[in-house]
Motif scaffolding. Structure first.
Motif, PDB file in Angstrom:
ATOM      1  N   PRO A  52      37.834 -24.599 109.274  1.00  0.00           N
ATOM      2  CA  PRO A  52      36.968 -25.674 108.523  1.00  0.00           C
ATOM      3  C   PRO A  52      36.130 -25.161 107.298  1.00  0.00           C
ATOM      4  O   PRO A  52      36.017 -24.065 107.072  1.00  0.00           O
ATOM      5  N   VAL A  53      36.007 -26.036 106.614  1.00  0.00           N
ATOM      6  CA  VAL A  53      35.339 -25.956 105.161  1.00  0.00           C
ATOM      7  C   VAL A  53      34.282 -27.241 105.174  1.00  0.00           C
ATOM      8  O   VAL A  53      34.383 -28.251 105.706  1.00  0.00           O
ATOM      9  N   PRO A  54      33.391 -26.902 104.273  1.00  0.00           N
ATOM     10  CA  PRO A  54      32.044 -28.044 104.252  1.00  0.00           C
ATOM     11  C   PRO A  54      32.518 -29.091 103.549  1.00  0.00           C
ATOM     12  O   PRO A  54      33.497 -29.065 102.831  1.00  0.00           O
ATOM     13  N   THR A  55      31.843 -30.295 104.112  1.00  0.00           N
ATOM     14  CA  THR A  55      32.103 -31.640 103.500  1.00  0.00           C
ATOM     15  C   THR A  55      30.797 -31.880 102.792  1.00  0.00           C
ATOM     16  O   THR A  55      29.908 -31.634 103.349  1.00  0.00           O
ATOM     17  N   ASP A  56      30.802 -32.836 101.817  1.00  0.00           N
ATOM     18  CA  ASP A  56      29.774 -33.228 101.006  1.00  0.00           C
ATOM     19  C   ASP A  56      29.376 -34.544 101.527  1.00  0.00           C
ATOM     20  O   ASP A  56      29.545 -35.150 102.804  1.00  0.00           O
ATOM     21  N   ALA A  77      37.922 -24.972 100.109  1.00  0.00           N
ATOM     22  CA  ALA A  77      39.111 -24.886 100.251  1.00  0.00           C
ATOM     23  C   ALA A  77      40.105 -23.849  99.650  1.00  0.00           C
ATOM     24  O   ALA A  77      41.148 -23.248 100.282  1.00  0.00           O
ATOM     25  N   THR A  78      39.904 -23.706  98.512  1.00  0.00           N
ATOM     26  CA  THR A  78      40.578 -22.776  97.555  1.00  0.00           C
ATOM     27  C   THR A  78      40.679 -21.462  97.897  1.00  0.00           C
ATOM     28  O   THR A  78      41.417 -20.813  98.166  1.00  0.00           O
ATOM     29  N   GLU A  79      39.285 -21.283  98.304  1.00  0.00           N
ATOM     30  CA  GLU A  79      39.119 -19.891  98.760  1.00  0.00           C
ATOM     31  C   GLU A  79      39.541 -19.619 100.237  1.00  0.00           C
ATOM     32  O   GLU A  79      39.664 -18.536 100.787  1.00  0.00           O
ATOM     33  N   ALA A  80      39.631 -20.729 100.983  1.00  0.00           N
ATOM     34  CA  ALA A  80      40.216 -20.632 102.176  1.00  0.00           C
ATOM     35  C   ALA A  80      41.674 -20.513 102.428  1.00  0.00           C
ATOM     36  O   ALA A  80      42.270 -20.000 103.551  1.00  0.00           O
ATOM     37  N   VAL A  81      42.520 -20.899 101.534  1.00  0.00           N
ATOM     38  CA  VAL A  81      43.895 -20.589 101.487  1.00  0.00           C
ATOM     39  C   VAL A  81      44.372 -19.167 101.658  1.00  0.00           C
ATOM     40  O   VAL A  81      43.842 -18.477 100.919  1.00  0.00           O
ATOM     41  N   PHE A  89      47.332 -12.586 107.968  1.00  0.00           N
ATOM     42  CA  PHE A  89      46.650 -13.874 108.038  1.00  0.00           C
ATOM     43  C   PHE A  89      47.499 -15.075 108.633  1.00  0.00           C
ATOM     44  O   PHE A  89      48.702 -15.046 108.592  1.00  0.00           O
ATOM     45  N   ALA A  90      46.740 -15.820 109.211  1.00  0.00           N
ATOM     46  CA  ALA A  90      47.688 -17.239 109.717  1.00  0.00           C
ATOM     47  C   ALA A  90      48.010 -17.907 108.202  1.00  0.00           C
ATOM     48  O   ALA A  90      47.518 -17.725 107.331  1.00  0.00           O
ATOM     49  N   ARG A  91      49.054 -18.343 108.398  1.00  0.00           N
ATOM     50  CA  ARG A  91      49.642 -19.013 107.190  1.00  0.00           C
ATOM     51  C   ARG A  91      49.262 -20.529 107.078  1.00  0.00           C
ATOM     52  O   ARG A  91      49.213 -21.192 107.836  1.00  0.00           O
ATOM     53  N   THR A  92      48.410 -20.847 105.989  1.00  0.00           N
ATOM     54  CA  THR A  92      47.833 -21.917 105.544  1.00  0.00           C
ATOM     55  C   THR A  92      49.086 -23.027 105.397  1.00  0.00           C
ATOM     56  O   THR A  92      49.846 -22.694 104.193  1.00  0.00           O
ATOM     57  N   ARG A  93      49.129 -24.189 105.941  1.00  0.00           N
ATOM     58  CA  ARG A  93      50.145 -24.847 105.988  1.00  0.00           C
ATOM     59  C   ARG A  93      49.706 -26.363 105.587  1.00  0.00           C
ATOM     60  O   ARG A  93      50.549 -27.110 105.098  1.00  0.00           O
ATOM     61  N   LEU A  94      48.466 -26.721 105.991  1.00  0.00           N
ATOM     62  CA  LEU A  94      48.334 -28.131 106.066  1.00  0.00           C
ATOM     63  C   LEU A  94      46.772 -28.489 105.697  1.00  0.00           C
ATOM     64  O   LEU A  94      45.971 -27.626 105.829  1.00  0.00           O
ATOM     65  N   HIS A 117      49.090 -25.797  96.175  1.00  0.00           N
ATOM     66  CA  HIS A 117      49.037 -24.702  97.334  1.00  0.00           C
ATOM     67  C   HIS A 117      50.178 -25.065  98.046  1.00  0.00           C
ATOM     68  O   HIS A 117      50.451 -24.005  99.045  1.00  0.00           O
ATOM     69  N   GLY A 118      51.160 -25.864  97.915  1.00  0.00           N
ATOM     70  CA  GLY A 118      52.431 -26.050  98.712  1.00  0.00           C
ATOM     71  C   GLY A 118      52.072 -26.165 100.135  1.00  0.00           C
ATOM     72  O   GLY A 118      52.622 -25.906 101.079  1.00  0.00           O
TER      73      GLY A 118
END
Length: 319
Positions: free
Chosen positions: A87-91, A101-105, A112-117, A144-145
């Protein structure tokens, strides 16, 4: 709608030969301009099939911290899909913070878990994300693919609000889940739309999750009728929401905190734990837990019903 359901031609959807289900899937895919579609019993299952089609065990998806797939679907992605939500914050608009979200990838590292979606929701708490926000998410996903999924349970409301076609709202996404119930008024069902490959994977997950149905054309006919007759009338729900919000704001002791599309959020001054029960006695079903309420307008609530609701609330708060 009941007449259409009673007259529906049926087959066996598990075998893919229920003609009404097939027509519903074809019609929905055409509305959203996608290659394929899959009819499922619920929005929760539709989102879960989509997430599991995009991701494998040990993968993760980035999602807003108040999004439905994260908060209100029983943790299904993690429990049944072994997919980690990030989860990341929403405005204030409902859009997730793409910088966060960039920092979360995650980097390509076995720790790490693989960021896919990346997963968005539109509408979210009644708020409408714009096509510009959709495109920003698309650009982020491409950078970010990542795949891009939309929980579009109320995509139809967003399209009517924005004055766009459903296909224009859905265009940037690899997969889209839409509900046939809620404002459209069908009793059962959601549809997951996307590529042939993704929907093929989702169809297998639907079976595993218990969503394979036999003579499902009976309920699919209700959904098809809803899509063919009830999208444009969502504007009536939006107008009724504005009417309700204005009326609530005029009642002493209530402050409307938000009103977008077909949802009205309000706050009581103080705490009245019996208000919901008292309103039920007047024929009004409205939850006021902790003094807060979310009221959702739909095709079974008329302008006259809105006025009757306002009268009941005003009367109860005056006692």
């Amino acid at each position: 709608m009941r007449a259409a359901m009673a007259a529906a031609e049926v087959g066996d959807d598990v075998w893919g030969d229920d003609p009404t289900v097939n027509e519903l899937e074809r019609y929905t895919a055409e509305l959203l301009d996608t290659a394929a579609a899959l009819y499922v019993p619920s929005g929760t299952q539709s989102n879960l099939c989509g997430l599991m089609a995009h991701c494998e065990r040990g993968d993760e998806y980035i999602v807003g911290h108040h999004a439905h797939t994260y908060m209100y679907e029983g943790g299904g992605a993690a429990v049944l899909g072994s997919i980690q939500p990030q989860p990341v914050p929403t405005d204030d608009t409902g859009m997730l913070d793409l910088d966060a979200a960039t920092e979360a990838v995650k980097p390509d590292d076995s720790h790490f878990a693989r960021t896919r979606l990346l997963c968005l929701e539109n509408t979210i708490n009644g708020k409408v994300l714009t096509t510009k926000q959709h495109q920003a998410a698309r650009d982020f996903a491409d950078q970010h693919g990542l795949g891009l999924h939309l929980d579009g349970a109320r995509l139809w409301n967003a399209a009517v609000w924005l004055g766009l076609s459903p296909a224009e709202v859905a265009a940037p996404f690899d997969s889209v889940s839409v509900c046939l119930s809620k404002g459209l008024g069908a009793p059962v069902g959601s549809v997951l739309c996307g590529t042939e490959e993704l929907v093929g994977k989702a169809r297998r997950w639907r079976k595993l999750l218990g969503g394979g149905m036999r003579q499902a054309g009976i309920i699919a006919a209700g959904g098809l009728f809803a899509l063919q007759h009830h999208i444009d009338r969502l504007a009536d729900d939006h107008a009724n929401a504005q009417r309700l919000a204005a009326g609530l704001d005029a009642i002493d002791g209530i402050t409307v905190t938000d009103c977008d599309t077909n949802m009205v959020f309000s706050q009581l001054e103080g705490h009245d734990p019996t208000l919901s029960k008292r309103l039920e006695g007047r024929g009004v079903l409205a939850d006021w837990r902790f003094g807060r309420s979310r009221m959702v307008l739909h095709l079974d609530v008329s302008e006259a019903d809105v006025d009757a609701t306002l009268e009941a609330i005003a009367a109860e708060l005056a006692t």
